[in-house]
Design an enzyme around this catalytic site. Structure first.
Site, mmCIF file in Angstrom:
data_model
loop_
_atom_site.group_PDB
_atom_site.id
_atom_site.type_symbol
_atom_site.label_atom_id
_atom_site.label_comp_id
_atom_site.label_asym_id
_atom_site.label_seq_id
_atom_site.Cartn_x
_atom_site.Cartn_y
_atom_site.Cartn_z
ATOM 1 N N THR A 26 0.980 -1.266 -0.101
ATOM 2 C CA THR A 26 0.034 0.132 0.088
ATOM 3 C C THR A 26 0.757 1.192 -0.083
ATOM 4 O O THR A 26 0.366 2.379 -0.091
ATOM 5 C CB THR A 26 -1.021 0.087 1.261
ATOM 6 O OG1 THR A 26 -0.146 -0.323 2.318
ATOM 7 C CG2 THR A 26 -1.798 -1.077 1.260
ATOM 8 N N SER A 241 2.055 3.787 10.045
ATOM 9 C CA SER A 241 1.609 3.358 9.050
ATOM 10 C C SER A 241 1.328 4.230 7.769
ATOM 11 O O SER A 241 1.630 5.451 7.996
ATOM 12 C CB SER A 241 0.394 2.823 9.402
ATOM 13 O OG SER A 241 -0.457 3.881 9.717
ATOM 14 N N LYS A 242 0.992 3.803 6.802
ATOM 15 C CA LYS A 242 0.754 4.534 5.523
ATOM 16 C C LYS A 242 -0.373 5.647 5.869
ATOM 17 O O LYS A 242 -0.375 6.780 5.762
ATOM 18 C CB LYS A 242 0.511 3.762 4.259
ATOM 19 C CG LYS A 242 -0.200 4.360 3.114
ATOM 20 C CD LYS A 242 0.247 4.060 2.058
ATOM 21 C CE LYS A 242 -0.262 4.959 0.952
ATOM 22 N NZ LYS A 242 -1.776 4.749 0.477
ATOM 23 N N GLN A 243 -1.410 5.036 6.690
ATOM 24 C CA GLN A 243 -2.479 5.950 6.713
ATOM 25 C C GLN A 243 -2.073 7.138 7.803
ATOM 26 O O GLN A 243 -2.866 8.118 7.945
ATOM 27 C CB GLN A 243 -3.648 5.361 7.514
ATOM 28 C CG GLN A 243 -4.448 4.435 6.846
ATOM 29 C CD GLN A 243 -3.770 2.863 6.805
ATOM 30 O OE1 GLN A 243 -2.555 2.639 6.742
ATOM 31 N NE2 GLN A 243 -4.698 2.073 6.618
#
Ligand code: GLU
Length: 312
Positions: A26, A241-243
């Site tokens: 992701t 995290s990516k988020q």
């Protein structure tokens, strides 16, 4: 046991140890995902085992084109060379379907028509509403009938774990109503198929282990050993995290990245000027006992662009 769940013999190392890193593509590798990659790599190498790489690209809408390549490039820049071919879950949909069919024939799953909104209105934890409703599994969400869920297990780092998180104990979703197979299903099916014997991963996945062990039991497969490392967070509960805008690793400084990751994993004594010297020393010193027995460790805010407002 049917063929699709038979471990692939070429994956076994001489001593049978198979470890893995299983990122979801992701976004690029960041400090948090480097920790999981490095810890699983060191554990495999310290045990003279194989270390395989699997791209968990099952939730296609969340995947980013080219992220798999960026992850592989970053692993190689850090000397983390995997064994064998890279598996992509998106290429294995017929296998997951076959497993659902087998579980359907064994009456271990049921079709569920409840919407998230309905479940929220009932308190947020799925209460098993559709268990006896007789809905078909075709075209509906599919849930595992968890009659005797495994809730306690021994973790090689954290010790005896008793999973109490209510979501972790509900009837596990195996396939969503839009047809996407769940992480909980595919991770177990692939770990069985790839003959994975040791799973070293972040503690954010600790609670999912109850569902995984239940599935191993229902599929009549031998469960792997688990070791959960702390996750890196920039503040309490804010996992990198990516988020969460985790900053991509700077591939120009792999030695420094590795030394920071090793310090996080309790190996601050490891020194070295080159990637391979650092990895050799880390492999020689790798021990579960050095890893902090914690589910989360707070790291520098600079690991996330959320705090600095910069994009890279
Ligand atoms: N694909 C999962 C993730 O990126 C990890 C799976 C696992 O290690 O079990 O969070």
């Amino acid at each position: 046991m049917q063929d699709f769940l038979s471990p692939i013999s070429t994956n076994s190392s001489q001593n049978g140890y198979v470890g893995r890193f299983a990122p979801s593509p992701t976004g690029p590798l960041h400090f948090g995902s480097l920790l999981a990659a490095l810890a699983s790599y060191l554990d495999a190498r310290a045990n003279n085992g194989r270390w395989i790489l699997r791209m968990e690209d099952i939730d296609q809408p969340r995947c980013v084109d080219g992220a798999d390549q960026l992850i592989m490039q970053a692993l190689l820049a850090h000397g983390l060379q995997w064994d064998g071919d890279v598996w992509y879950q998106s290429a294995r949909l017929p296998v997951y379907q076959a497993v659902i069919q087998r579980l359907t024939a064994q009456q271990q799953v049921y079709g569920c028509v409840c919407t998230r909104k309905q479940i929220r209105a009932q308190g947020g934890v799925y209460p098993g509403t559709c268990r006896t409703a007789g809905h078909s599994t075709a075209g509906h969400a599919v849930r595992l009938q968890c009659n005797s869920i495994v809730t306690s297990f021994s973790d090689a780092i954290l010790g005896q774990i008793c999973v109490t998180e209510p979501h972790a104990l509900e009837d596990t979703l195996l396939q969503r109503s839009d047809g996407i197979y769940s992480y909980n299903l595919v991770v177990v099916v692939d770990d069985i198929a790839q003959g994975v014997t040791h799973i070293v991963r972040g503690s954010d996945l600790l609670d999912t282990t109850a569902a995984h062990l239940t599935l191993y039991k229902i599929l009549d497969a031998k469960a792997p050993a688990y070791a959960h490392i702390p996750v890196a967070a920039t503040a309490k509960g804010r996992k990198l995290s990516k988020q969460n805008h985790a900053r991509a690793l700077d591939l120009a400084t792999p030695e420094d990245n590795l030394l920071r990751a090793l310090a996080f994993l309790g190996l601050s004594s490891v020194k070295g000027d080159t990637v391979s010297d650092i990895l050799d020393a880390a492999t020689a010193n790798w021990q579960y006992g050095n890893v902090p027995k914690m589910q989360e460790v707070i790291v520098d805010e600079a690991e996330s662009t959320y705090h600095t407002g910069r994009n890279n």
